[in-house]
Design a protein around this motif. Structure first.
Motif, PDB file in Angstrom:
ATOM      1  N   LEU A  80      -3.708  -9.329  12.293  1.00  0.00           N
ATOM      2  CA  LEU A  80      -3.941  -8.161  13.140  1.00  0.00           C
ATOM      3  C   LEU A  80      -2.821  -7.127  13.043  1.00  0.00           C
ATOM      4  N   MET A  81      -1.772  -7.408  12.275  1.00  0.00           N
ATOM      5  CA  MET A  81      -0.651  -6.463  12.175  1.00  0.00           C
ATOM      6  C   MET A  81      -1.066  -5.063  11.731  1.00  0.00           C
ATOM      7  N   PRO A  82      -1.968  -4.905  10.755  1.00  0.00           N
ATOM      8  CA  PRO A  82      -2.348  -3.538  10.357  1.00  0.00           C
ATOM      9  C   PRO A  82      -2.862  -2.703  11.512  1.00  0.00           C
ATOM     10  N   PHE A  83      -3.597  -3.334  12.438  1.00  0.00           N
ATOM     11  CA  PHE A  83      -4.198  -2.610  13.553  1.00  0.00           C
ATOM     12  C   PHE A  83      -3.185  -2.349  14.672  1.00  0.00           C
ATOM     13  N   VAL A 172       2.366  -2.020   5.357  1.00  0.00           N
ATOM     14  CA  VAL A 172       2.305  -0.582   5.103  1.00  0.00           C
ATOM     15  C   VAL A 172       2.238  -0.297   3.603  1.00  0.00           C
ATOM     16  N   LEU A 173       3.233  -0.773   2.858  1.00  0.00           N
ATOM     17  CA  LEU A 173       3.209  -0.539   1.411  1.00  0.00           C
ATOM     18  C   LEU A 173       2.032  -1.249   0.754  1.00  0.00           C
ATOM     19  N   GLY A 174       1.595  -2.345   1.356  1.00  0.00           N
ATOM     20  CA  GLY A 174       0.433  -3.048   0.830  1.00  0.00           C
ATOM     21  C   GLY A 174      -0.865  -2.291   1.013  1.00  0.00           C
ATOM     22  N   GLY A 175      -0.834  -1.230   1.821  1.00  0.00           N
ATOM     23  CA  GLY A 175      -2.008  -0.394   2.016  1.00  0.00           C
ATOM     24  C   GLY A 175      -3.020  -0.956   2.991  1.00  0.00           C
ATOM     25  N   TYR A 176      -2.621  -1.957   3.765  1.00  0.00           N
ATOM     26  CA  TYR A 176      -3.562  -2.588   4.683  1.00  0.00           C
ATOM     27  C   TYR A 176      -3.707  -1.845   6.008  1.00  0.00           C
ATOM     28  N   SER A 177      -2.770  -0.982   6.332  1.00  0.00           N
ATOM     29  CA  SER A 177      -2.786  -0.287   7.616  1.00  0.00           C
ATOM     30  C   SER A 177      -3.098   1.190   7.431  1.00  0.00           C
ATOM     31  N   GLY A 178      -3.635   1.802   8.499  1.00  0.00           N
ATOM     32  CA  GLY A 178      -3.834   3.246   8.488  1.00  0.00           C
ATOM     33  C   GLY A 178      -2.539   4.027   8.627  1.00  0.00           C
ATOM     34  N   LEU A 179      -1.435   3.328   8.843  1.00  0.00           N
ATOM     35  CA  LEU A 179      -0.125   3.982   8.917  1.00  0.00           C
ATOM     36  C   LEU A 179       0.381   4.252   7.513  1.00  0.00           C
ATOM     37  N   HIS A 180       0.470   5.522   7.147  1.00  0.00           N
ATOM     38  CA  HIS A 180       0.912   5.906   5.805  1.00  0.00           C
ATOM     39  C   HIS A 180       2.419   5.727   5.673  1.00  0.00           C
TER      40      HIS A 180
END
Length: 300
Positions: A80-83, A172-180
């Protein structure tokens, strides 16, 4: 109960748990009569944000939650970290802003940290205790996140978050989150009086105050102005004390900005150099002193 001896034999690694923690700015400065109500209010605001961010599963399945008096900390499933990074942190900032706008009580402005690591989690006493838990609190107390919240306007900036490098790299760098990644700023996370130093990343959902005055623009305005140089841009750079050399930006006063800045910020007092694709802070404290507004010398 016997205490295990490290390095004596191999043992199963505890499960990885993500960690989220917040604490309130200037909590100890509140009158004693307000400590209890504010201590109860903070977890309520966090749960409201989880609800609004549609993280019902996380709200209902927190691991080893604890009220720290001036904040809360809890573990949760790393999936759930990406969210949590996006959209939850931004939603929490909005929730705090709405509360502060309408409340007649003290303003609630929070520092937040997000980390991950192996922690015991077997529904037993002592669950959640370990290095990852300690580091989560150290990140929360680190100088950069305290400094950036102190420098920002209390009217607009209600939350400053520090993200561990492990979370940043994987999520973040993995691209899993909406946080650029361009919304995050690398900082050296150190804690006064503690033997702690880690690479970490700051995310400020709503920069403000002298940060805005120094050059951070709203997201839409920033995107439009980045398409073409503004008239008199070179003169403005000279006046602001900033100069650019390829992908390096040296800033003598104000805010360092590289790329398209949305709701994030880097702030520095004094001279700091930035290198690489993303922003990087130098060592030491990057923000210090009283919040400044208006002309030089004017403060509030």
């Amino acid at each position: 109960m016997s205490v295990p001896t490290p390095y004596a034999q191999s043992r199963p690694l505890p499960p990885y748990r993500a960690l989220f923690a917040v604490d309130a700015k200037d909590f100890t400065g509140l009158p004693a009569i307000q400590h209890g109500p504010v201590s109860r209010l903070i977890p309520e605001l966090v749960d409201q944000a989880l609800e609004r961010a549609e993280l019902h599963e996380l709200r209902d399945s927190k691991r080893f939650p604890a009220n720290t008096g001036d904040g809360v900390v809890f573990g949760f499933e790393p999936t759930l970290m990406p969210f949590v990074l996006w959209p939850f942190l931004g939603v929490l900032d909005d929730i705090l802003g709405a509360y502060n706008l309408h409340s007649v009580g003290p303003r609630i402005r929070l520092r937040a940290s997000v980390h991950v690591g192996p922690l015991p989690d077997a529904d037993s006493p002592g669950d959640g205790n370990g290095t990852a838990r300690n580091d989560t609190h150290r990140l929360l107390d680190s100088r950069p996140v305290k400094a950036i919240l102190a420098a920002a306007s209390e009217q607009v900036t209600h939350l400053a978050a520090v993200i561990s490098h492990r979370v940043y790299e994987d999520v973040v760098l993995g691209g899993y989150s909406g946080l650029h990644p361009d919304r995050c700023v690398e900082v050296p996370a150190t804690v006064e009086g503690k033997h702690f130093s880690q690479r970490a990343w700051l995310y400020v959902p709503s920069p403000s105050g002298n940060l805005v005055q120094a050059g951070v623009r709203p997201r839409a305005e920033s995107a439009a102005q980045n398409d073409a140089p503004a008239e008199g841009e070179e003169d403005h750079k000279k006046r602001s004390g900033a100069h650019y050399d390829d992908n390096t930006q040296n800033v003598h006063e104000g805010v360092a900005i590289m790329g398209s800045v949305g709701r994030d910020v880097t702030y520095t007092g004094g001279s700091t150099a930035y290198h690489g694709t993303n922003q990087h802070w130098g060592s030491g404290d990057n923000v210090a002193g009283d919040k400044r507004v208006g002309e030089v010398g004017e403060s509030r």
